[in-house]
Structure formats: C-alpha cells, structure tokens
Design a protein around this motif. Structure first.
Motif, PDB file in Angstrom:
ATOM      1  N   ARG A  19     -30.288 -38.765  -3.257  1.00 42.50           N
ATOM      2  CA  ARG A  19     -31.007 -39.923  -3.418  1.00 42.50           C
ATOM      3  C   ARG A  19     -30.027 -41.228  -3.686  1.00 42.50           C
ATOM      4  O   ARG A  19     -30.296 -42.226  -3.137  1.00 42.50           O
ATOM      5  CB  ARG A  19     -31.841 -39.719  -4.780  1.00 42.50           C
ATOM      6  CG  ARG A  19     -32.841 -40.813  -5.209  1.00 42.50           C
ATOM      7  CD  ARG A  19     -33.903 -40.646  -4.196  1.00 42.50           C
ATOM      8  NE  ARG A  19     -35.299 -40.904  -4.766  1.00 42.50           N
ATOM      9  CZ  ARG A  19     -36.064 -41.580  -4.270  1.00 42.50           C
ATOM     10  NH1 ARG A  19     -36.035 -42.309  -3.030  1.00 42.50           N
ATOM     11  NH2 ARG A  19     -37.242 -41.934  -4.933  1.00 42.50           N
ATOM     12  N   PHE A  20     -29.016 -41.179  -4.408  1.00 38.95           N
ATOM     13  CA  PHE A  20     -28.082 -42.026  -4.729  1.00 38.95           C
ATOM     14  C   PHE A  20     -27.543 -42.556  -3.241  1.00 38.95           C
ATOM     15  O   PHE A  20     -27.161 -43.581  -3.053  1.00 38.95           O
ATOM     16  CB  PHE A  20     -26.955 -41.621  -5.592  1.00 38.95           C
ATOM     17  CG  PHE A  20     -25.732 -42.527  -5.781  1.00 38.95           C
ATOM     18  CD1 PHE A  20     -26.037 -43.930  -6.165  1.00 38.95           C
ATOM     19  CD2 PHE A  20     -24.375 -42.349  -5.679  1.00 38.95           C
ATOM     20  CE1 PHE A  20     -24.860 -44.809  -6.274  1.00 38.95           C
ATOM     21  CE2 PHE A  20     -23.401 -43.076  -5.763  1.00 38.95           C
ATOM     22  CZ  PHE A  20     -23.709 -44.374  -6.219  1.00 38.95           C
ATOM     23  N   LEU A  21     -26.914 -41.756  -2.648  1.00 36.29           N
ATOM     24  CA  LEU A  21     -25.978 -41.905  -1.399  1.00 36.29           C
ATOM     25  C   LEU A  21     -27.079 -42.228  -0.056  1.00 36.29           C
ATOM     26  O   LEU A  21     -26.448 -43.162   0.722  1.00 36.29           O
ATOM     27  CB  LEU A  21     -25.168 -40.684  -0.942  1.00 36.29           C
ATOM     28  CG  LEU A  21     -24.299 -40.438  -1.896  1.00 36.29           C
ATOM     29  CD1 LEU A  21     -23.577 -39.027  -1.201  1.00 36.29           C
ATOM     30  CD2 LEU A  21     -23.136 -41.380  -2.167  1.00 36.29           C
ATOM     31  N   THR A  22     -28.201 -41.803  -0.149  1.00 37.41           N
ATOM     32  CA  THR A  22     -29.045 -42.201   1.149  1.00 37.41           C
ATOM     33  C   THR A  22     -30.474 -42.874   0.873  1.00 37.41           C
ATOM     34  O   THR A  22     -31.103 -43.281   1.723  1.00 37.41           O
ATOM     35  CB  THR A  22     -29.438 -40.824   1.969  1.00 37.41           C
ATOM     36  OG1 THR A  22     -30.326 -40.169   1.160  1.00 37.41           O
ATOM     37  CG2 THR A  22     -28.300 -39.998   2.157  1.00 37.41           C
ATOM     38  N   ARG A  23     -30.667 -43.132  -0.378  1.00 40.18           N
ATOM     39  CA  ARG A  23     -31.808 -43.734  -1.034  1.00 40.18           C
ATOM     40  C   ARG A  23     -33.120 -42.812  -0.741  1.00 40.18           C
ATOM     41  O   ARG A  23     -34.281 -42.990  -0.978  1.00 40.18           O
ATOM     42  CB  ARG A  23     -32.259 -45.001  -0.110  1.00 40.18           C
ATOM     43  CG  ARG A  23     -31.185 -45.905  -0.261  1.00 40.18           C
ATOM     44  CD  ARG A  23     -31.776 -47.287   0.449  1.00 40.18           C
ATOM     45  NE  ARG A  23     -33.031 -47.828  -0.042  1.00 40.18           N
ATOM     46  CZ  ARG A  23     -32.837 -48.999  -0.572  1.00 40.18           C
ATOM     47  NH1 ARG A  23     -31.679 -49.511  -0.977  1.00 40.18           N
ATOM     48  NH2 ARG A  23     -33.993 -49.385  -1.400  1.00 40.18           N
ATOM     49  N   ARG A  24     -32.902 -41.536  -0.075  1.00 41.00           N
ATOM     50  CA  ARG A  24     -34.020 -40.592   0.389  1.00 41.00           C
ATOM     51  C   ARG A  24     -34.138 -39.525  -0.710  1.00 41.00           C
ATOM     52  O   ARG A  24     -32.889 -38.867  -1.095  1.00 41.00           O
ATOM     53  CB  ARG A  24     -33.790 -40.082   1.721  1.00 41.00           C
ATOM     54  CG  ARG A  24     -34.001 -41.122   2.704  1.00 41.00           C
ATOM     55  CD  ARG A  24     -33.612 -40.430   3.955  1.00 41.00           C
ATOM     56  NE  ARG A  24     -34.338 -41.383   5.323  1.00 41.00           N
ATOM     57  CZ  ARG A  24     -33.594 -42.280   5.638  1.00 41.00           C
ATOM     58  NH1 ARG A  24     -32.421 -42.579   5.299  1.00 41.00           N
ATOM     59  NH2 ARG A  24     -33.954 -43.269   6.660  1.00 41.00           N
ATOM     60  N   PHE A  25     -35.472 -39.219  -0.983  1.00 42.22           N
ATOM     61  CA  PHE A  25     -35.792 -37.770  -1.716  1.00 42.22           C
ATOM     62  C   PHE A  25     -35.993 -36.831  -0.774  1.00 42.22           C
ATOM     63  O   PHE A  25     -37.265 -36.981   0.013  1.00 42.22           O
ATOM     64  CB  PHE A  25     -36.669 -37.894  -2.674  1.00 42.22           C
ATOM     65  CG  PHE A  25     -36.941 -36.521  -3.434  1.00 42.22           C
ATOM     66  CD1 PHE A  25     -35.977 -35.880  -4.336  1.00 42.22           C
ATOM     67  CD2 PHE A  25     -37.952 -35.956  -3.230  1.00 42.22           C
ATOM     68  CE1 PHE A  25     -36.200 -34.784  -4.985  1.00 42.22           C
ATOM     69  CE2 PHE A  25     -38.301 -34.843  -3.911  1.00 42.22           C
ATOM     70  CZ  PHE A  25     -37.516 -34.247  -4.644  1.00 42.22           C
TER      71      PHE A  25
END
Ligand SMILES: Nc1nc2c(ncn2[C@@H]2O[C@H](COP(=O)(O)OP(=O)(O)OP(=O)(O)O)[C@@H](O)[C@H]2O)c(=O)[nH]1
Length: 205
Positions: free
Chosen positions: A22-28
């Motif tokens: 989540r932190f590195l790619t914005r995705r969950f």
C-alpha cells in the motif's frame, strides 16, 4: 546518501505485505505471494535529503535461509510491529516481538528507543469483529515506549503513508552508526514487487 532499514514484523497474516505494498504502490491487493522473505528498495526524498529505503518483509512460513527474529532486529534501524485487531493471538505475538526488540536494544539511546518502534493495529475496517481493544494497543505502546497507530491497509491509504513517512523521518534523524548485517540476496526491485503483487498473487479480490 543515507540508508534506512525498516523491518515490518508481526504474526502470520496480520497484513505486513499489504501495508508495505500500500505504501509503495498506493494499491491494496487482497492476497500476496508470501512464501519467501524479501527486502523492498525505494529511493525517497525527505526534507530535501535523498534516502535509500529498505523495507524487510519476513515470510511467516518456514523458508530456506530465513533470518531469525533476532537477526531481523539487529538488521533494522526501525520497526513496525503489526497485529490484526480482529485476532487476539496476533496481539500476543506483537507483544512478544516488542519485548524482544526492547531486550536486544537495551543500549540504544532513549530518544531512538521512543521513536523507532511503532506498534500498528491493522485491519481497523474489521472493528465489528474486533478482539483487541484500542486501549490495549495504546497501553502496550505506552509501556514499551512505542508510537501507536490503529489503521486499515485496506481502507486508510493516507494513514498508512503518514505512518511509514513518520518512521522513515524518525529513522533518518536517528543517525545510526550501528553495525549492520546486510543481506546480499533476497532484495526486490519495484518492478519485481509489482510482478509479485500482480503476477503471482494467490487469488484475486
Ligand atoms: N479486512 C482487511 N484485510 C486485510 C487488511 N490488510 C491485510 N488484509 C488481508 O489479510 C490477509 C493477509 O495479508 P498479508 O499482507 O498477506 O499479511 P502478512 O502479514 O504479510 O502475511 P504473511 O506474510 O503470510 O505472514 C490478506 O487476505 C489481506 O487481504 C486490512 O486492513 N483489512
């Protein structure tokens, strides 16, 4: 250029990979390949300074050449210890990890001790099946000189970024000159991370 090494620790399935991704790619993403430990690398600019961030994501299952918890603790400059608020056993595990960090870091300056261990209650979106009260997390954090966060990798992107950014900031100020135990293998580039998330996920959400 500064190197910042952070270890994201905690019990099985608490959401360590979910938080990092989540932190590195914005995705969950719902499921992550987790059969091997790895170190994710990212270049960051904080307060005008360039940093090389290394994020260690352990593998909960037994895997070859796996670092022991003690090795992980010696390797890292800062720790994000995660539990799942809907799983009491994960809180007990987090407590044991925090205590071990404190035992092994007895020589660390008080300022570092206060700022470089974060206790994170993840999966706050599951509060309807909560097994660990927020106050219990707060109490453990206060007793163990940790900063406390309760959040959801699934739903709270901004909080996840703030939490990691605060830890990176604190670790960058720590100016640690301690002996590091570098891992020559097992690191992943961002391209490999994205491949891991999108190409090898166990199942989709
Ligand atoms: N509801 C909810 N599920 C989450 C959250 N974060 C992670 N999960 C789920 O929890 C499960 C485990 O997540 P992972 O990120 O693989 O957990 P981990 O701690 O890295 O797991 P291991 O490496 O196997 O120990 C997955 O099904 C995720 O989708 C969250 O904030 N809310």
């Amino acid at each position: 250029m500064n190197d910042i090494k952070l270890a994201v620790l905690g019990g099985e399935g608490v959401g360590k990979s979910a938080l990092i991704v989540r932190f590195l790619t914005r995705r969950f993403i719902g499921e992550y390949a987790s059969s091997s430990e790895c170190i994710y690398r990212k270049r960051l600019s904080i307060d005008g300074r360039q940093l090389n961030l290394e994020l260690y994501d352990p593998c909960s299952q037994a895997c070859e050449g796996k670092l022991t918890l003690t090795d992980q603790i010696h390797w890292a400059d800062g720790f994000i210890v995660v539990y799942d608020i809907s799983d009491r056993s994960s809180f007990i595990k987090a407590k044991a990890v925090v205590h071990l960090i404190r035992e092994l870091n007895l020589g660390v300056a008080k300022r570092d001790a206060d700022t470089l261990v974060f206790l994170v209650g993840n999966k706050q979106d599951l509060c309807h099946v909560r097994e660990v009260r927020r106050e219990e997390g707060q109490r453990l954090a206060a007793e163990s000189q940790c900063q406390f966060y309760e959040l959801s990798a699934a739903e709270h992107y901004q909080e996840v970024v703030l939490m990691f950014s605060k830890m990176v900031h604190n670790a960058s100020l720590g100016g640690k000159a301690k002996e590091r135990r570098r891992r020559p293998s097992g690191s992943k580039s961002m391209a490999k991370l994205i491949n891991n998330v999108f190409g090898k996920r166990r199942k989709s959400v």
